[in-house]
Scaffold this active site. Structure first.
Site, short mmCIF file in Angstrom:
data_model
loop_
_atom_site.label_atom_id
_atom_site.label_comp_id
_atom_site.label_asym_id
_atom_site.label_seq_id
_atom_site.Cartn_x
_atom_site.Cartn_y
_atom_site.Cartn_z
N SER A 1 0.85 -1.19 0.00
CA SER A 1 0.00 0.00 0.00
C SER A 1 0.88 1.24 0.00
O SER A 1 2.05 1.17 0.42
CB SER A 1 -0.89 0.01 1.25
N TYR B 1 -1.52 -1.26 10.47
CA TYR B 1 -1.63 -1.64 9.06
C TYR B 1 -0.48 -1.09 8.24
O TYR B 1 0.15 -1.82 7.45
CB TYR B 1 -2.96 -1.10 8.54
#
Length: 299
Positions: free
Chosen positions: A190, A203
């Site tokens: 990401s 995350y």
């Protein structure tokens, strides 16, 4: 009126353009509860046989980017096994329908990848069904937003690493013995790996680990002809965001990208197809960013 209220008002009156309105749903989230519904390429992706005869595993393949990749892989000629949580059965059934409509086999493998045995089961079921394994897409992920550091629990921290990092390691470990020269491992990282939202600390840090893992494993497996790469999406409209972030965040979701909107899962699928295909035969340890121009932010 606050800036969030102003944005929300504008978006709620402009849903016909696919803008996001404030919304939330229980984790892990389901596709049919999203408004507007995301585009997984159901009506747009056209295959050209780039993955003909291949067998692929896609974790988190029930919805979001995973569903878009499953549809694209199937239309490119690959059989697909998708891994997902049992509570996501409804989404998994829909993905299977699209894969089979493309004329390919789809194996459903529900279970929690935090369990090492489930990771082994995923690989075993793919081999039993297809007799080979050409592509492993590590896409399943857990995230949870917290505005304060003290609110992050040890249980959530461990769940993030167990799902996003440990499972990736265990799946690769189980898969590599079955992979032949030309096979491909594709991990989903990401833009949070390099430009993290502070509230997504757990995350974001796992996504940084995935980039490092990809580069290192790519080096280790290059001599065997097994390629390891990753895709770094930006804000893409999938169930994970409204299921893990405050509803008011959804009002401006994706608007700070230079393109001024969130991405659709279908817009990520082509990167995975490329990395899975022989077109990427000289590409390993690489990262493809699909983020609407981010990390550059508009004013």
């Amino acid at each position: 009126m606050s800036i969030i209220d102003t944005i929300a008002e504008k978006l709620s009156s402009d849903d016909k353009h696919g803008k996001i309105s404030p919304q939330t749903q229980p984790w892990p989230g389901l596709t049919h509860k999203l408004h507007p519904l995301p585009d997984h390429g159901e009506g747009s992706y056209r295959g050209s046989g780039r993955l003909a005869g291949k067998a692929a595993i896609i974790t988190g393949g029930d919805s979001g980017i995973g569903r878009a990749v499953a549809i694209a892989f199937a239309r490119e000629g690959a059989d697909v096994l998708i891994s997902y949580l049992p509570v996501e059965q409804e989404d998994a059934d829909e993905t299977k329908r699209w894969v089979e409509e493309a004329g390919q086999r789809c194996v459903l493998c529900p279970g929690d990848l935090q369990d090492p045995q489930q990771c082994a089961t995923v690989i075993e079921q793919a081999i039993a069904a297809f007799g080979r394994l050409d592509v492993l897409v590590n896409n399943a992920a857990f995230q949870m937003y917290h505005a304060e550091f003290e609110d992050i629990t040890w249980e959530e921290w461990r769940q993030a690493y167990a799902t996003n990092v440990d499972a990736m390691f265990m799946l690769c470990k189980a898969a590599v013995p079955y992979m032949r020269e030309g096979a491909s491992i594709i991990n989903t990282t990401s833009i949070q790996a390099t430009t993290p939202i502070p509230g997504l600390l757990g995350y974001a840090s796992t996504k940084a680990a995935i980039v490092n893992f990809t580069e290192a494993l790519g080096g280790l497996l290059a001599k065997r002809g097994i390629r390891v790469n990753c895709v770094a999406p930006g804000p893409v409209w999938t169930p994970i965001s409204p299921a893990t972030m405050p509803a008011e965040f959804m009002a401006g979701y994706g608007m700070r990208t230079p393109m001024g909107r969130p991405g659709q899962p279908a817009e990520c699928a082509g990167a995975y197809v490329y990395l899975a295909s022989s077109d990427a035969g000289f590409t390993t340890g690489a990262k493809i960013t699909v983020a609407g121009g981010m990390p550059v932010l508009t004013a």
